[in-house]
Write an enzyme that holds these catalytic residues in place. Structure first.
Site, PDB file in Angstrom:
ATOM      1  N   ASN A   1     -31.029 -20.857  18.762  1.00  0.00           N
ATOM      2  CA  ASN A   1     -29.507 -21.119  17.916  1.00  0.00           C
ATOM      3  C   ASN A   1     -29.073 -19.955  17.450  1.00  0.00           C
ATOM      4  O   ASN A   1     -28.341 -19.889  16.750  1.00  0.00           O
ATOM      5  CB  ASN A   1     -29.823 -22.273  17.113  1.00  0.00           C
ATOM      6  CG  ASN A   1     -30.332 -22.766  16.297  1.00  0.00           C
ATOM      7  OD1 ASN A   1     -31.832 -22.421  16.874  1.00  0.00           O
ATOM      8  ND2 ASN A   1     -30.330 -22.795  15.720  1.00  0.00           N
ATOM      9  N   ARG A   2     -30.498 -18.994  16.502  1.00  0.00           N
ATOM     10  CA  ARG A   2     -29.406 -18.100  15.132  1.00  0.00           C
ATOM     11  C   ARG A   2     -31.341 -16.543  15.970  1.00  0.00           C
ATOM     12  O   ARG A   2     -31.793 -16.489  16.987  1.00  0.00           O
ATOM     13  CB  ARG A   2     -29.564 -18.740  14.098  1.00  0.00           C
ATOM     14  CG  ARG A   2     -31.140 -19.056  13.735  1.00  0.00           C
ATOM     15  CD  ARG A   2     -31.163 -19.830  12.158  1.00  0.00           C
ATOM     16  NE  ARG A   2     -32.693 -19.824  11.527  1.00  0.00           N
ATOM     17  CZ  ARG A   2     -32.908 -20.551  11.321  1.00  0.00           C
ATOM     18  NH1 ARG A   2     -32.764 -22.294  10.891  1.00  0.00           N
ATOM     19  NH2 ARG A   2     -34.340 -20.618  10.497  1.00  0.00           N
ATOM     20  N   GLY A   3     -30.404 -15.579  14.741  1.00  0.00           N
ATOM     21  CA  GLY A   3     -31.647 -14.603  14.923  1.00  0.00           C
ATOM     22  C   GLY A   3     -31.894 -14.297  16.504  1.00  0.00           C
ATOM     23  O   GLY A   3     -31.177 -13.228  16.725  1.00  0.00           O
TER      24      GLY A   3
ATOM     25  N   ARG B   1     -34.188 -26.838  16.661  1.00  0.00           N
ATOM     26  CA  ARG B   1     -34.365 -28.111  16.038  1.00  0.00           C
ATOM     27  C   ARG B   1     -33.297 -28.606  14.998  1.00  0.00           C
ATOM     28  O   ARG B   1     -33.254 -29.293  14.963  1.00  0.00           O
ATOM     29  CB  ARG B   1     -35.572 -27.018  15.066  1.00  0.00           C
ATOM     30  CG  ARG B   1     -36.644 -28.388  14.453  1.00  0.00           C
ATOM     31  CD  ARG B   1     -37.547 -27.778  12.888  1.00  0.00           C
ATOM     32  NE  ARG B   1     -37.066 -26.494  12.670  1.00  0.00           N
ATOM     33  CZ  ARG B   1     -37.851 -26.260  11.747  1.00  0.00           C
ATOM     34  NH1 ARG B   1     -38.666 -26.756  11.140  1.00  0.00           N
ATOM     35  NH2 ARG B   1     -37.081 -24.853  10.802  1.00  0.00           N
TER      36      ARG B   1
ATOM     37  N   GLY C   1     -40.403 -19.833  15.415  1.00  0.00           N
ATOM     38  CA  GLY C   1     -41.644 -19.698  14.752  1.00  0.00           C
ATOM     39  C   GLY C   1     -41.277 -19.827  13.271  1.00  0.00           C
ATOM     40  O   GLY C   1     -39.529 -19.876  13.227  1.00  0.00           O
TER      41      GLY C   1
ATOM     42  N   TYR D   1     -49.333 -17.276   8.465  1.00  0.00           N
ATOM     43  CA  TYR D   1     -48.389 -16.672   9.489  1.00  0.00           C
ATOM     44  C   TYR D   1     -49.236 -15.564  10.312  1.00  0.00           C
ATOM     45  O   TYR D   1     -48.912 -15.834  11.990  1.00  0.00           O
ATOM     46  CB  TYR D   1     -47.578 -16.094   8.595  1.00  0.00           C
ATOM     47  CG  TYR D   1     -46.374 -15.083   9.766  1.00  0.00           C
ATOM     48  CD1 TYR D   1     -45.135 -16.244  10.398  1.00  0.00           C
ATOM     49  CD2 TYR D   1     -45.922 -14.144   9.819  1.00  0.00           C
ATOM     50  CE1 TYR D   1     -44.158 -15.877  11.209  1.00  0.00           C
ATOM     51  CE2 TYR D   1     -44.689 -13.570  10.711  1.00  0.00           C
ATOM     52  CZ  TYR D   1     -44.175 -14.304  11.520  1.00  0.00           C
ATOM     53  OH  TYR D   1     -43.117 -14.144  12.146  1.00  0.00           O
TER      54      TYR D   1
ATOM     55  N   LYS E   1     -49.708 -15.536  14.799  1.00  0.00           N
ATOM     56  CA  LYS E   1     -49.297 -14.649  15.298  1.00  0.00           C
ATOM     57  C   LYS E   1     -50.141 -13.874  16.240  1.00  0.00           C
ATOM     58  O   LYS E   1     -49.585 -13.634  17.504  1.00  0.00           O
ATOM     59  CB  LYS E   1     -48.243 -14.054  14.267  1.00  0.00           C
ATOM     60  CG  LYS E   1     -47.011 -14.788  13.863  1.00  0.00           C
ATOM     61  CD  LYS E   1     -45.883 -15.231  15.444  1.00  0.00           C
ATOM     62  CE  LYS E   1     -44.337 -15.803  15.113  1.00  0.00           C
ATOM     63  NZ  LYS E   1     -43.854 -15.860  15.970  1.00  0.00           N
TER      64      LYS E   1
HETATM   65  P1  NAD Z   1     -34.988 -17.690  12.181  1.00  0.00           P
HETATM   66  O1  NAD Z   1     -35.542 -18.138  11.390  1.00  0.00           O
HETATM   67  O2  NAD Z   1     -33.458 -16.828  11.868  1.00  0.00           O
HETATM   68  O3  NAD Z   1     -35.137 -18.624  13.996  1.00  0.00           O
HETATM   69  C1  NAD Z   1     -36.256 -19.324  13.953  1.00  0.00           C
HETATM   70  C2  NAD Z   1     -35.450 -20.086  15.115  1.00  0.00           C
HETATM   71  O4  NAD Z   1     -36.791 -21.328  15.081  1.00  0.00           O
HETATM   72  C3  NAD Z   1     -35.433 -20.848  14.918  1.00  0.00           C
HETATM   73  O5  NAD Z   1     -33.989 -21.321  15.854  1.00  0.00           O
HETATM   74  C4  NAD Z   1     -35.609 -22.210  14.746  1.00  0.00           C
HETATM   75  O6  NAD Z   1     -34.698 -23.896  14.823  1.00  0.00           O
HETATM   76  C5  NAD Z   1     -36.815 -22.540  15.476  1.00  0.00           C
HETATM   77  N1  NAD Z   1     -38.133 -23.014  15.041  1.00  0.00           N
HETATM   78  C6  NAD Z   1     -38.774 -22.930  13.766  1.00  0.00           C
HETATM   79  N2  NAD Z   1     -39.341 -24.127  13.652  1.00  0.00           N
HETATM   80  C7  NAD Z   1     -38.842 -25.176  15.335  1.00  0.00           C
HETATM   81  C8  NAD Z   1     -39.395 -25.673  15.803  1.00  0.00           C
HETATM   82  N3  NAD Z   1     -40.292 -26.822  14.671  1.00  0.00           N
HETATM   83  N4  NAD Z   1     -39.077 -26.618  16.725  1.00  0.00           N
HETATM   84  C9  NAD Z   1     -38.198 -25.917  17.157  1.00  0.00           C
HETATM   85  N5  NAD Z   1     -37.750 -24.914  16.920  1.00  0.00           N
HETATM   86  C10 NAD Z   1     -37.910 -24.340  15.760  1.00  0.00           C
HETATM   87  O7  NAD Z   1     -35.894 -16.232  12.598  1.00  0.00           O
HETATM   88  P2  NAD Z   1     -36.126 -15.103  13.624  1.00  0.00           P
HETATM   89  O8  NAD Z   1     -36.457 -13.498  12.061  1.00  0.00           O
HETATM   90  O9  NAD Z   1     -34.898 -15.110  14.212  1.00  0.00           O
HETATM   91  O10 NAD Z   1     -37.949 -15.399  14.407  1.00  0.00           O
HETATM   92  C11 NAD Z   1     -37.514 -15.368  15.752  1.00  0.00           C
HETATM   93  C12 NAD Z   1     -39.298 -15.083  15.989  1.00  0.00           C
HETATM   94  O11 NAD Z   1     -39.380 -13.729  16.129  1.00  0.00           O
HETATM   95  C13 NAD Z   1     -39.731 -15.952  14.994  1.00  0.00           C
HETATM   96  O12 NAD Z   1     -41.653 -16.545  15.915  1.00  0.00           O
HETATM   97  C14 NAD Z   1     -40.162 -15.460  14.091  1.00  0.00           C
HETATM   98  O13 NAD Z   1     -42.016 -15.315  13.408  1.00  0.00           O
HETATM   99  C15 NAD Z   1     -40.848 -13.892  15.055  1.00  0.00           C
HETATM  100  N6  NAD Z   1     -40.600 -12.480  14.023  1.00  0.00           N
HETATM  101  C16 NAD Z   1     -39.871 -12.001  13.307  1.00  0.00           C
HETATM  102  C17 NAD Z   1     -39.095 -11.034  12.264  1.00  0.00           C
HETATM  103  C18 NAD Z   1     -38.617 -10.998  11.914  1.00  0.00           C
HETATM  104  O14 NAD Z   1     -38.646  -9.677  10.543  1.00  0.00           O
HETATM  105  N7  NAD Z   1     -37.468 -11.972  11.328  1.00  0.00           N
HETATM  106  C19 NAD Z   1     -40.116  -9.932  12.404  1.00  0.00           C
HETATM  107  C20 NAD Z   1     -41.660 -10.404  13.552  1.00  0.00           C
HETATM  108  C21 NAD Z   1     -41.442 -11.348  14.253  1.00  0.00           C
END
Ligand code: NAD
Length: 237
Positions: free
Chosen positions: A11-13, A34, A82, A145, A149
């Site tokens: 839903n985002r990111g 979520r 995550g 974290y 990972k």
């Molecule tokens: P974000 O916080 O914008 O989005 C996280 C997503 O995970 C959301 O859609 C949320 O609803 C979902 N989520 C979290 N807990 C949940 C649960 N218990 N059940 C169902 N859904 C759940 O984060 P993002 O930056 O878009 O990150 C997405 C992935 O990429 C994550 O796994 C994060 O660890 C990884 N990541 C992000 C970055 C960064 O710099 N943003 C870097 C490396 C890895």
């Protein structure tokens, strides 16, 4: 060829960018989220949005049933959901540690195991796990974290060995710092410090992570399994 694709946390990111890329390529896409409301732009693209907390096996089962009824068995799974709960070790409670592991690692186990039911039956499947450069390098204040990972790499490589003969591939994408809600909590000073360490000198856009995921799910990547693809601007090398 229109495949049944599931993106958790779509839903985002980063997850939103991944879901958008598959939907625009003509796949039948489902996302789980979520909380909150699914974004209008995905609904307009015909994406099925299912509320599901991946820490709850029953909700995972219900979500898969809904997705299978609408799109058939999941052929491409992107385990993206995550969380972070950053704090220094001596301040980190057992709950801080366990909840991050329960979402990032055990939550991934739950969705991957359920997807493999259909993939084994179909004798094909693509699984992409979203890890992090932090899992490979470590990061002060993020032991929970980083551990979760890093574990995804062992998980994916074990399954790549276990299920390669069934034509199911398991790969990992390890993003660096990406412009999303997760990194918006950082101060300008912290952001400048990070950017200073990235050879390409900037954050990634979510679409740049989506491009690697789309490739790993494509026919061009049919012979790639157990790989960890960094998309980190050179940060982790
Ligand atoms: P974000 O916080 O914008 O989005 C996280 C997503 O995970 C959301 O859609 C949320 O609803 C979902 N989520 C979290 N807990 C949940 C649960 N218990 N059940 C169902 N859904 C759940 O984060 P993002 O930056 O878009 O990150 C997405 C992935 O990429 C994550 O796994 C994060 O660890 C990884 N990541 C992000 C970055 C960064 O710099 N943003 C870097 C490396 C890895």
């Amino acid at each position: 060829m229109s495949r049944s694709v599931l993106v958790t946390g779509g839903n985002r990111g980063i997850g939103l960018a991944i879901a958008r890329a598959f939907a625009q390529a003509g796949d039948k896409v489902a996302i789980t989220y979520r909380s909150g409301e699914p974004p209008q732009e995905l609904t307009a693209l015909g994406v099925l949005a299912v509320r599901c907390d991946i820490t709850d096996s029953e909700q995972v089962e219900q979500a898969y049933k809904e997705i299978e009824d609408a799109h058939g068995a999941v052929e491409v799974l992107v385990a993206n959901a995550g969380i972070t709960k950053d704090t220094l070790l001596m301040r980190m409670s057992e709950e801080d540690f366990a909840s991050v592991v329960d979402t990032n690692l055990t939550g991934t186990f739950r969705v991957v195991k359920r997807a493999n039911r259909g993939m084994l039956r179909a004798k094909k499947g693509r699984v992409v796990l979203i890890s992090s450069v932090v899992g490979l390098l470590g990061s002060a204040g993020q032991a929970n974290y980083a551990a979760s990972k890093a574990a995804l790499v062992g998980f994916a490589r074990s399954l790549a060995r276990e299920l390669g003969s069934r034509n199911i591939t398991f790969n990992v994408v390890a993003p660096g710092f990406v412009d999303t809600d997760m990194t918006k909590v950082l101060t300008d000073e912290q952001r400048a410090g990070i950017v200073g360490q990235v050879p390409l000198g900037r954050y990634a856009q979510p679409e740049e992570i989506a491009a690697a995921v789309s490739f790993l799910a494509s026919d061009d990547a049919a012979y790639i399994t157990g790989a960890v693809i960094p998309v980190d601007g050179g940060l982790g090398m």
